[in-house]
Motif scaffolding. Structure first.
Motif, PDB file in Angstrom:
ATOM      1  N   HIS A  61      24.227   3.217   5.472  1.00  0.00           N
ATOM      2  CA  HIS A  61      23.471   2.204   4.724  1.00  0.00           C
ATOM      3  C   HIS A  61      23.098   1.020   5.610  1.00  0.00           C
ATOM      4  O   HIS A  61      23.649   0.861   6.696  1.00  0.00           O
ATOM      5  CB  HIS A  61      24.287   1.724   3.510  1.00  0.00           C
ATOM      6  N   HIS A  63      23.439  -2.812   6.266  1.00  0.00           N
ATOM      7  CA  HIS A  63      24.324  -3.893   5.832  1.00  0.00           C
ATOM      8  C   HIS A  63      23.505  -5.016   5.227  1.00  0.00           C
ATOM      9  O   HIS A  63      22.424  -5.331   5.693  1.00  0.00           O
ATOM     10  CB  HIS A  63      25.126  -4.455   7.010  1.00  0.00           C
ATOM     11  N   CYS A  67      27.226  -5.808   0.621  1.00  0.00           N
ATOM     12  CA  CYS A  67      27.080  -4.355   0.797  1.00  0.00           C
ATOM     13  C   CYS A  67      28.408  -3.643   0.613  1.00  0.00           C
ATOM     14  O   CYS A  67      28.446  -2.412   0.540  1.00  0.00           O
ATOM     15  CB  CYS A  67      26.442  -4.015   2.137  1.00  0.00           C
ATOM     16  N   CYS A  69      31.100  -3.563   2.628  1.00  0.00           N
ATOM     17  CA  CYS A  69      31.880  -3.162   3.793  1.00  0.00           C
ATOM     18  C   CYS A  69      33.158  -3.994   3.866  1.00  0.00           C
ATOM     19  O   CYS A  69      33.166  -5.166   3.531  1.00  0.00           O
ATOM     20  CB  CYS A  69      31.064  -3.311   5.069  1.00  0.00           C
TER      21      CYS A  69
HETATM   22 ZN   LIG Z   1      27.685  -2.692   4.922  1.00  0.00          ZN
END
Ligand SMILES: [Zn+2]
Ligand SMILES: [Zn+2]
Length: 365
Positions: A61, A63, A67, A69
């Motif tokens: 994906h 960022h 998002c 992460c």
């Molecule tokens: Zn991300």
């Protein structure tokens, strides 16, 4: 059939140097990194500024805001500095080479998928090992160009990981294992490929507290050599973790040697956990039983109440001088708490002392 050397000229230089004198390995990376008093932002650099790798997303994906992460503190992830502060890592290699070290260890002690998982960066294994070896390679090449009479060698370091394959971390479940042999071998294969790509002259499986972990590393190394159709010299260094003189997996130095001898390492040795004084008896055993070179890179004494190390360069060098005079050493250096000053003092005292002579090979069984 035995595979050919990947770098026959470098390997010949290493063998020639070992036949001639006691070679000196560098000292600790961690102690030197601490001197820089780095902050979280130093560890992260630009690429990891958000606490994850901006260049990588597991699912591909883009960022962006929220998002999802995982933001992970990177402070203490010393191996990541290879990418984010290569100037510091190169500077440490340079300082050890200036102190006279013949061999420098790559900044890759924790660069296995198992250890990097603590930082959600397990995808960096190949890159950290390749770049870690490349930094050490550049530093060694520069030192060697300045004085071609002293070859300088890159030791590609494979650390033990934080998990043990032969013991359970849970006293209530003695059969449980936090990691399997195959998982360890997978982790070590990837690390080994990176170290070789980056230009390591030899590999060292070090700070071995569990012989089964070391066997997984050696198995993985052999697989990679088969892939490449060529090999590098390999050394093994164990660590004694208790007062009875055994590794965590319960072996004496002698048993440790006999369970790894089949790998025909260039050297077998001991490092970390103890200072030179407490390692002496165990190095003496290896010096007697091993029909290969013997190495020793102790800590600067036992840790003090603050987790630091107090042995001065002079203290440590005088003990290691006695080891050398007693014919125990082919390779010597420093582990936790040691600095370029320690290494310079060691270089000084082993200069001119004959290396241990390797006992004659017994007829192959
Ligand atoms: Zn991300
Ligand atoms: Zn250590």
């Amino acid at each position: 059939m035995t595979l050919a050397w990947k770098n026959p000229h470098r390997t010949a230089l290493l063998h020639a140097a070992l036949a001639q004198r006691i070679l000196v390995i560098d000292g600790a990376m961690g102690t030197m990194i601490q001197r820089h008093e780095l902050e979280e932002s130093d560890y992260r650099g630009e690429r990891f500024a958000q606490g994850f790798d901006a260049l990588f997303a597991a699912d591909g994906h883009a960022h962006g805001n929220g998002c999802g992460c995982t933001v992970q503190d990177q402070r203490g992830n010393n191996d990541l500095l290879t990418l984010t502060r290569p100037d510091i890592i190169s500077g440490i290699h340079d300082a050890y080479l200036a102190a006279g070290a013949d061999l420098v260890e790559t900044n890759t002690f924790n660069s296995t998928s198992i250890s990097l998982a603590d930082y959600h960066l397990q995808h960096l294994v190949r890159e950290l090992n390749r770049e870690g070896a490349a930094l050490a390679r550049a530093a060694c090449d520069a030192a060697e160009a300045r004085d071609p009479t002293q070859p300088r060698f890159v030791i590609g370091v494979l650390g033990p990981t934080s998990r043990t394959a032969s013991l359970s971390p849970d006293v209530n479940r003695p059969g449980f294992r936090a990691v399997s042999f195959d998982e360890l071998a997978d982790a070590y294969r990837d690390a080994t490929r990176g170290l070789i790509e980056g230009g390591a002259d030899l590999l060292m499986v070090e700070t071995v507290f569990d012989t089964l972990n070391a066997k997984a590393a050696l198995f993985a190394i052999d697989d990679v050599f088969e892939e490449l159709g060529a090999r590098l010299p390999v050394t093994i260094s164990g660590t004694i973790t208790d007062a009875s003189g055994r590794t965590l997996s319960g072996q004496t130095a002698e048993a440790f040697w006999y369970s790894l001898r089949h790998a025909r390492p260039l050297a077998i040795g001991l490092n970390c956990a103890l200072g030179a004084k407490d390692l002496r008896a165990h190095v003496d055993v290896l010096a007697q039983v091993a029909d290969t070179y013997v190495s020793c890179h102790p800590n600067a004494g036992l840790p003090n109440a603050f987790g630091g190390y107090d042995e001065t360069p002079e203290d440590m060098a005088s003990m290691l001088h006695e080891f050398a005079e007693s014919g125990l050493l082919n390779l010597v250096g420093g582990c936790c708490g040691t600095t370029p000053e320690h290494i310079a003092a060691i270089v000084d005292v082993v200069r001119g002392v004959a290396p241990r002579s390797v006992p004659a090979l017994q007829a192959a069984a």
